[in-house]
Design an enzyme around this catalytic site. Sequence first.
Site, short mmCIF file in Angstrom:
data_model
loop_
_atom_site.label_atom_id
_atom_site.label_comp_id
_atom_site.label_asym_id
_atom_site.label_seq_id
_atom_site.Cartn_x
_atom_site.Cartn_y
_atom_site.Cartn_z
N CYS A 153 0.42 11.38 -6.31
CA CYS A 153 0.54 10.41 -5.23
C CYS A 153 1.98 10.12 -4.84
O CYS A 153 2.22 9.32 -3.92
CB CYS A 153 -0.18 9.11 -5.63
SG CYS A 153 -1.93 9.36 -5.97
N HIS B 219 3.92 0.50 -3.72
CA HIS B 219 2.89 1.52 -3.91
C HIS B 219 1.53 0.85 -3.77
O HIS B 219 0.62 1.41 -3.16
CB HIS B 219 3.06 2.17 -5.27
CG HIS B 219 2.22 3.38 -5.49
ND1 HIS B 219 2.24 4.47 -4.65
CD2 HIS B 219 1.31 3.67 -6.46
CE1 HIS B 219 1.39 5.38 -5.10
NE2 HIS B 219 0.81 4.92 -6.19
N GLU C 114 3.47 -3.02 -11.22
CA GLU C 114 4.42 -3.01 -10.10
C GLU C 114 4.85 -4.42 -9.74
O GLU C 114 6.04 -4.67 -9.48
CB GLU C 114 3.81 -2.32 -8.89
CG GLU C 114 4.81 -2.14 -7.75
CD GLU C 114 4.29 -1.31 -6.61
OE1 GLU C 114 5.12 -0.83 -5.80
OE2 GLU C 114 3.06 -1.14 -6.49
N LYS D 237 -1.63 0.26 1.92
CA LYS D 237 -2.94 0.79 1.50
C LYS D 237 -4.07 -0.20 1.75
O LYS D 237 -5.24 0.19 1.76
CB LYS D 237 -2.88 1.21 0.04
CG LYS D 237 -1.97 2.41 -0.22
CD LYS D 237 -1.94 2.78 -1.69
CE LYS D 237 -1.01 3.96 -1.94
NZ LYS D 237 0.41 3.63 -1.78
N HIS E 25 -5.82 4.83 0.24
CA HIS E 25 -4.83 5.61 -0.52
C HIS E 25 -4.86 7.05 -0.05
O HIS E 25 -5.80 7.80 -0.36
CB HIS E 25 -5.13 5.52 -2.00
CG HIS E 25 -4.00 5.96 -2.88
ND1 HIS E 25 -2.93 6.69 -2.41
CD2 HIS E 25 -3.78 5.80 -4.22
CE1 HIS E 25 -2.10 6.94 -3.40
NE2 HIS E 25 -2.59 6.41 -4.51
N PHE F 280 0.05 10.18 -10.78
CA PHE F 280 -0.48 10.67 -12.04
C PHE F 280 0.48 11.70 -12.63
O PHE F 280 1.09 12.49 -11.91
CB PHE F 280 -1.84 11.33 -11.84
CG PHE F 280 -2.99 10.37 -11.65
CD1 PHE F 280 -2.81 9.01 -11.77
CD2 PHE F 280 -4.25 10.84 -11.36
CE1 PHE F 280 -3.87 8.13 -11.61
CE2 PHE F 280 -5.33 9.98 -11.20
CZ PHE F 280 -5.14 8.62 -11.32
#
Length: 407
Positions: free
Chosen positions: A162, A302, A313, A331, A336, A395
């Site tokens: 991502c 994010h 975060e 998002k 996403h 990831f």
Amino acid sequence: MKRPSIAITGLGLITPAGHGVDETWQRVCAGTPTAASDPGLTGLPVDFSCRVQDFPELERAVGRASWRMGRFVKLALLAAREAVRDAGLDPSTWDGARTAVVIGSGMGGIERWEEQCARFESHGPDKVSPIGMPQVIPNMAAGEVSIALRAHGASLATATACASGASAIAVARDMLTAGACDVAVAGGSEAAISRLGTTSFYRMGALSTRRDDPAGASRPFAADRDGFVMAEGAGVLVLERADDARARGRGPRALLAGCGNTSDAYHPTAPPPDAHGAEAALRAALRDAGLSLGDIDHVNAHGTSTPLNDVTEAGLIARLLPHRPSVTAPKGVLGHTLGAAGAIEAALTVLSIEHRRVPPIANLDAPAPEFDIDCVTKEARHQIVKAAVSHSFGFGGHNVVLALTAP
């Protein structure tokens, strides 16, 4: 030797919020979610997503070569064309040998791979498409964009899950500063809303399961968030050395002042509780940009709407930026977009700087009580943004932070 300033001179977006930069920006600023029931996912435990609308119209816009491209490639090409037009550049006249293309994708053409596997199992080898493989492999977005734009410089694909789109922008910046190219077309593209891909994320516990309220499912930093919503799209930026852009009469929309890249080296899918890798990336980006933590006016988070990401975060932002810069998380509107997210969100950060406007986080009335951060909610906020950061995490423990400043 002083490092050259890098200008962002063009933007291109194809997202669930709209075809192009203007449509996407307007809907993101309105805070209107795009998630809806998805007929392609009927019967699955999660049967909703954020799709790019009116895709047949977009396929026609790709042109005659559309038949050979995977969906993520088509999205990348359309976004790249818009970005190049926006930058005032013409591929028929530019120096293609000095033009680079860097396009990231986390999953490539997974929907085509599933389709070809089904053909193989049902009908045998003779029914597998001879162009199946080039429709799948993640580098083909960069390859087809370079073909269409007559860009003969380096053509690269980044794959950091991502964070792929943000990684592509960081790589392009390094190429420009090293003198390896004069123009870089960089970003990310993803079209991974497939039945298998969606089910895999569901089985991980990563997706929201609000089937009765798809539009309200993506809710970054909310106390009752329960996962992200699958989405697709593409974001592409044109980067040049600022002096070169000005010499051809093009002022920067914003400056890419710094980039930070780190790895958590912790877990394949979970962030470390102390966010040490993300912190290191943020500090590296600011150091690269010559900025201090206190200089940051705005954070494009994010903000995936997952329990683990949002808590780490938010803790990072509160700990390192106690002066409470504004925080947004696109998002909530867009879902996403995986490997495209970092590039789309970098483009939106440029627009916040340019328009002095920070979009709200959709589906959020107030951040969870334990989050001491200044989330923009309910409506867009007028704000002069001189310096901002855009966070991207993936990831594998990939962390990319881009620092952007007003020109």
